[in-house]
Design a protein around this motif. Sequence first.
Motif, PDB file in Angstrom:
ATOM      1  N   ILE A   1      -8.523  18.477   5.251  1.00 28.58           N
ATOM      2  CA  ILE A   1      -8.426  19.481   6.317  1.00 28.58           C
ATOM      3  C   ILE A   1      -7.250  19.126   7.219  1.00 28.58           C
ATOM      4  O   ILE A   1      -7.095  17.968   7.627  1.00 28.58           O
TER       5      ILE A   1
ATOM      6  N   ASN B   1     -19.187  13.366  -1.629  1.00 27.92           N
ATOM      7  CA  ASN B   1     -18.825  14.789  -1.709  1.00 27.92           C
ATOM      8  C   ASN B   1     -19.554  15.461  -2.859  1.00 27.92           C
ATOM      9  O   ASN B   1     -19.847  14.812  -3.868  1.00 27.92           O
TER      10      ASN B   1
ATOM     11  N   VAL C   1     -14.293   6.563   0.288  1.00 27.36           N
ATOM     12  CA  VAL C   1     -14.730   5.846   1.502  1.00 27.36           C
ATOM     13  C   VAL C   1     -13.870   6.271   2.693  1.00 27.36           C
ATOM     14  O   VAL C   1     -12.745   6.728   2.527  1.00 27.36           O
TER      15      VAL C   1
ATOM     16  N   HIS D   1     -10.050  10.824   9.281  1.00 28.82           N
ATOM     17  CA  HIS D   1      -9.228  12.033   9.400  1.00 28.82           C
ATOM     18  C   HIS D   1      -7.756  11.676   9.606  1.00 28.82           C
ATOM     19  O   HIS D   1      -7.043  12.328  10.387  1.00 28.82           O
ATOM     20  N   GLY D   2      -7.314  10.671   8.854  1.00 24.01           N
ATOM     21  CA  GLY D   2      -5.939  10.197   9.035  1.00 24.01           C
ATOM     22  C   GLY D   2      -4.911  10.957   8.216  1.00 24.01           C
ATOM     23  O   GLY D   2      -3.706  10.783   8.422  1.00 24.01           O
TER      24      GLY D   2
ATOM     25  N   TYR E   1      -7.052  10.134  -3.262  1.00 28.41           N
ATOM     26  CA  TYR E   1      -7.127  10.641  -4.637  1.00 28.41           C
ATOM     27  C   TYR E   1      -7.948  11.927  -4.662  1.00 28.41           C
ATOM     28  O   TYR E   1      -9.118  11.932  -5.047  1.00 28.41           O
TER      29      TYR E   1
ATOM     30  N   ALA F   1      -7.919   6.365  -0.661  1.00 21.05           N
ATOM     31  CA  ALA F   1      -8.651   7.465  -0.014  1.00 21.05           C
ATOM     32  C   ALA F   1      -7.937   8.806  -0.188  1.00 21.05           C
ATOM     33  O   ALA F   1      -8.397   9.812   0.323  1.00 21.05           O
TER      34      ALA F   1
ATOM     35  N   ASP G   1      -6.936  -0.840  -6.548  1.00 19.40           N
ATOM     36  CA  ASP G   1      -6.428   0.394  -7.156  1.00 19.40           C
ATOM     37  C   ASP G   1      -7.107   1.648  -6.611  1.00 19.40           C
ATOM     38  O   ASP G   1      -6.739   2.772  -6.963  1.00 19.40           O
TER      39      ASP G   1
ATOM     40  N   GLY H   1       0.845  -1.192   0.000  1.00 19.41           N
ATOM     41  CA  GLY H   1       0.000   0.000   0.000  1.00 19.41           C
ATOM     42  C   GLY H   1       0.878   1.239   0.000  1.00 19.41           C
ATOM     43  O   GLY H   1       1.639   1.468   0.945  1.00 19.41           O
TER      44      GLY H   1
ATOM     45  N   GLU I   1     -18.262   8.021   1.671  1.00 19.13           N
ATOM     46  CA  GLU I   1     -17.847   9.415   1.917  1.00 19.13           C
ATOM     47  C   GLU I   1     -18.245  10.205   0.674  1.00 19.13           C
ATOM     48  O   GLU I   1     -17.464  10.354  -0.270  1.00 19.13           O
TER      49      GLU I   1
ATOM     50  N   ARG J   1      -4.034  14.215   7.983  1.00 17.95           N
ATOM     51  CA  ARG J   1      -3.201  15.261   8.589  1.00 17.95           C
ATOM     52  C   ARG J   1      -2.142  14.708   9.548  1.00 17.95           C
ATOM     53  O   ARG J   1      -1.075  15.266   9.688  1.00 17.95           O
TER      54      ARG J   1
ATOM     55  N   GLY K   1      -0.175   4.438  -0.059  1.00 14.28           N
ATOM     56  CA  GLY K   1      -1.057   5.577   0.214  1.00 14.28           C
ATOM     57  C   GLY K   1      -0.451   6.447   1.307  1.00 14.28           C
ATOM     58  O   GLY K   1       0.774   6.539   1.455  1.00 14.28           O
TER      59      GLY K   1
HETATM   60  C1  LIG Z   1     -13.501  12.358   0.880  1.00 13.77           C
HETATM   61  C2  LIG Z   1     -12.550  12.209   2.030  1.00 13.77           C
HETATM   62  C3  LIG Z   1     -12.280  13.310   2.825  1.00 13.77           C
HETATM   63  C4  LIG Z   1     -11.356  13.191   3.863  1.00 13.77           C
HETATM   64  N1  LIG Z   1     -11.072  14.307   4.588  1.00 13.77           N
HETATM   65  C5  LIG Z   1     -10.045  14.277   5.471  1.00 13.77           C
HETATM   66  C6  LIG Z   1      -9.640  15.473   6.099  1.00 13.77           C
HETATM   67  O1  LIG Z   1     -10.228  16.537   5.878  1.00 13.77           O
HETATM   68  N2  LIG Z   1      -8.569  15.423   6.933  1.00 13.77           N
HETATM   69  C7  LIG Z   1      -7.898  14.258   7.186  1.00 13.77           C
HETATM   70  O2  LIG Z   1      -6.932  14.272   7.954  1.00 13.77           O
HETATM   71  N3  LIG Z   1      -8.282  13.087   6.597  1.00 13.77           N
HETATM   72  C8  LIG Z   1      -9.331  13.074   5.752  1.00 13.77           C
HETATM   73  N4  LIG Z   1      -9.722  11.926   5.126  1.00 13.77           N
HETATM   74  C9  LIG Z   1      -9.111  10.648   5.525  1.00 13.77           C
HETATM   75  C10 LIG Z   1      -7.775  10.364   4.903  1.00 13.77           C
HETATM   76  O3  LIG Z   1      -7.769  10.644   3.521  1.00 13.77           O
HETATM   77  C11 LIG Z   1      -7.479   8.882   5.180  1.00 13.77           C
HETATM   78  O4  LIG Z   1      -7.530   8.679   6.587  1.00 13.77           O
HETATM   79  C12 LIG Z   1      -6.106   8.470   4.659  1.00 13.77           C
HETATM   80  O5  LIG Z   1      -6.059   8.578   3.251  1.00 13.77           O
HETATM   81  C13 LIG Z   1      -5.845   7.035   5.082  1.00 13.77           C
HETATM   82  O6  LIG Z   1      -4.591   6.619   4.578  1.00 13.77           O
HETATM   83  P1  LIG Z   1      -4.316   5.087   4.296  1.00 13.77           P
HETATM   84  O7  LIG Z   1      -2.892   4.982   3.934  1.00 13.77           O
HETATM   85  O8  LIG Z   1      -4.848   4.260   5.416  1.00 13.77           O
HETATM   86  O9  LIG Z   1      -5.244   4.736   3.059  1.00 13.77           O
HETATM   87  P2  LIG Z   1      -5.094   5.142   1.454  1.00 13.77           P
HETATM   88  O10 LIG Z   1      -4.607   6.542   1.419  1.00 13.77           O
HETATM   89  O11 LIG Z   1      -6.369   4.770   0.872  1.00 13.77           O
HETATM   90  O12 LIG Z   1      -3.938   4.166   1.010  1.00 13.77           O
HETATM   91  C14 LIG Z   1      -4.112   2.773   0.930  1.00 13.77           C
HETATM   92  C15 LIG Z   1      -3.425   2.295  -0.323  1.00 13.77           C
HETATM   93  O13 LIG Z   1      -3.360   0.872  -0.301  1.00 13.77           O
HETATM   94  C16 LIG Z   1      -3.487   0.450  -1.635  1.00 13.77           C
HETATM   95  N5  LIG Z   1      -3.830  -0.989  -1.645  1.00 13.77           N
HETATM   96  C17 LIG Z   1      -4.997  -1.591  -1.269  1.00 13.77           C
HETATM   97  N6  LIG Z   1      -4.931  -2.923  -1.465  1.00 13.77           N
HETATM   98  C18 LIG Z   1      -3.701  -3.176  -1.973  1.00 13.77           C
HETATM   99  C19 LIG Z   1      -3.030  -4.368  -2.381  1.00 13.77           C
HETATM  100  N7  LIG Z   1      -3.619  -5.569  -2.315  1.00 13.77           N
HETATM  101  N8  LIG Z   1      -1.765  -4.273  -2.855  1.00 13.77           N
HETATM  102  C20 LIG Z   1      -1.140  -3.062  -2.915  1.00 13.77           C
HETATM  103  N9  LIG Z   1      -1.729  -1.906  -2.558  1.00 13.77           N
HETATM  104  C21 LIG Z   1      -3.002  -1.959  -2.089  1.00 13.77           C
HETATM  105  C22 LIG Z   1      -4.535   1.347  -2.235  1.00 13.77           C
HETATM  106  O14 LIG Z   1      -4.452   1.377  -3.636  1.00 13.77           O
HETATM  107  C23 LIG Z   1      -4.163   2.694  -1.597  1.00 13.77           C
HETATM  108  O15 LIG Z   1      -3.271   3.413  -2.431  1.00 13.77           O
HETATM  109  C24 LIG Z   1     -10.695  11.970   4.119  1.00 13.77           C
HETATM  110  C25 LIG Z   1     -11.001  10.850   3.336  1.00 13.77           C
HETATM  111  C26 LIG Z   1     -11.912  10.970   2.306  1.00 13.77           C
HETATM  112  C27 LIG Z   1     -12.211   9.767   1.461  1.00 13.77           C
END
Ligand SMILES: Cc1cc2nc3c(=O)[nH]c(=O)nc-3n(C[C@H](O)[C@H](O)[C@H](O)COP(=O)(O)OP(=O)(O)OC[C@H]3O[C@@H](n4cnc5c(N)ncnc54)[C@H](O)[C@@H]3O)c2cc1C
Length: 430
Positions: A57, A241, A348, A377-378, A52, A50, A47, A9, A239, A380, A11
């Motif tokens: 904030i 928008n 989501v 909110h992860g 994109y 969260a 693919d 991942g 989620e 920031r 992200g």
């Molecule tokens: C519309 C929206 C608004 C938000 N607003 C805020 C805000 O205002 N402030 C804030 O702090 N947070 C906000 N968040 C939350 C924040 O964006 C998420 O908490 C954060 O992106 C989580 O990070 P992550 O690494 O867990 O997940 P992601 O950023 O989703 O990263 C996970 C990655 O894993 C990859 N993956 C999944 N399965 C596999 C696999 N089998 N093999 C390889 N890769 C894989 C995915 O492709 C993805 O790239 C918001 C979220 C959304 C959707």
Amino acid sequence: MVHDVIVVGAGMFGSAAAKYLGRAGADTLIVGPAEPQRLDAAVGLPDFGAHYDESRIARCLGWDRFWGTADTRSTARYRDIEAESGIGFFTECGSLALVSAAQGDRTEAMLRAAGDDGVAVERMPAAELRREFPALRAPSLTGGVEGLLERKDAGRLDPRRLVRAQLELALSSGARLVRGAVTSLHRQERTGHWKVRVQDDDGGFHAEAETVLLATGSLINHSDALPARHAVDLQVFTEPNLLFEVADDHLDRLRHLPTVVIIDPDDTGDGNLSAYLIPPLRYPDGKWYARIGPAMQPVVRELRTAEEIHSWYAQQRITKEQSAFLNRMAHLLLPGLEPVSVREACCVVDKTRTRYPYIGHLDADRTLSVVVGGNGHGARGSDEIGRLAATVVLDEPWDFPVPRGTLAPVPARPDDTCRAGYLQPPFGLC
Ligand SMILES: Cc1cc2nc3c(=O)[nH]c(=O)nc-3n(C[C@H](O)[C@H](O)[C@H](O)COP(=O)(O)OP(=O)(O)OC[C@H]3O[C@@H](n4cnc5c(N)ncnc54)[C@H](O)[C@@H]3O)c2cc1C
């Protein structure tokens, strides 16, 4: 070759963790798909991400000790990450929380914690809000509304650019990035190493590592990268928008507003006003959009299966109720908005049982770890969350005010009757 760590991942959490792992000298391979050109049914579930989008904030006022510290520590490093990577992502436009005056004790506790962390928050009664932000109308909440304004170290960040910056820094620390999805993962009995199968544009290959860190976000339980016996207690929610294209002659009035969240704890069904607003910013199509989304409240829906998550993402169509609510909020908060066009966007959020990210080991011999659960909110605090994940993987001393055990992953329950009540009052954030 056998890597020290494979991070699955790329992200927000995975990229930050990979940077810290690389900096600690661990031979690190990051595996994650690139963002698809467009989101539709042809895109496979792994693919989706969260992050994109163009804005999240950012603020330091946390809802408790964990989030306050993670957000404050990360924010303090934004400018360094920008300078080191050469990629800007943070706009210090300020953050305003509009809270119900009826939740006085909770507000007091938040302000005390912020004060302990040295975070400056101005408490503003409704009349002062009107004077300072004439373009913004505060909704009426039980007991009256008050504003909690952070002018410094708060505003918005661009999550795509932050991920790019973290990946740049990971690569410059010696990590390697492969664009693809992990489609299976198992432990080899003979060597004890983890073997992962990676699907990429050239077909696929296997990679081996002593340890694996899963950073697959909301897809954790729906990803082939997680052996089913290790599923975690994490719920996924829509989620929705709306993006309002702002006409040129309205821009000056609106673009200097802070980001806004509304916390309405009341149980008024679809009348609940918990939401957030990102003032207009320029999107890749060259147009300026203000974006509105709901906080946890009745119009949000749970997505229980991989198929439900996939179809929500792929359709990019929000429900009628969600659209009505978000339209109502946009016109309530920004009177006279008159958008040139309105766009829907679907993403989501995930919620953990503990309301904290899960950062810890999944297996007894501590070679399979996880960092998931942004709880909506992860973004920031993602730099500190990634750093904590690297600390766990490398078994380094814990240097965080909340005990490490608090963040331990909670296993999924076999019967799913006992789900946490995120769509019940009190509503608002976390
Ligand atoms: C519309 C929206 C608004 C938000 N607003 C805020 C805000 O205002 N402030 C804030 O702090 N947070 C906000 N968040 C939350 C924040 O964006 C998420 O908490 C954060 O992106 C989580 O990070 P992550 O690494 O867990 O997940 P992601 O950023 O989703 O990263 C996970 C990655 O894993 C990859 N993956 C999944 N399965 C596999 C696999 N089998 N093999 C390889 N890769 C894989 C995915 O492709 C993805 O790239 C918001 C979220 C959304 C959707």
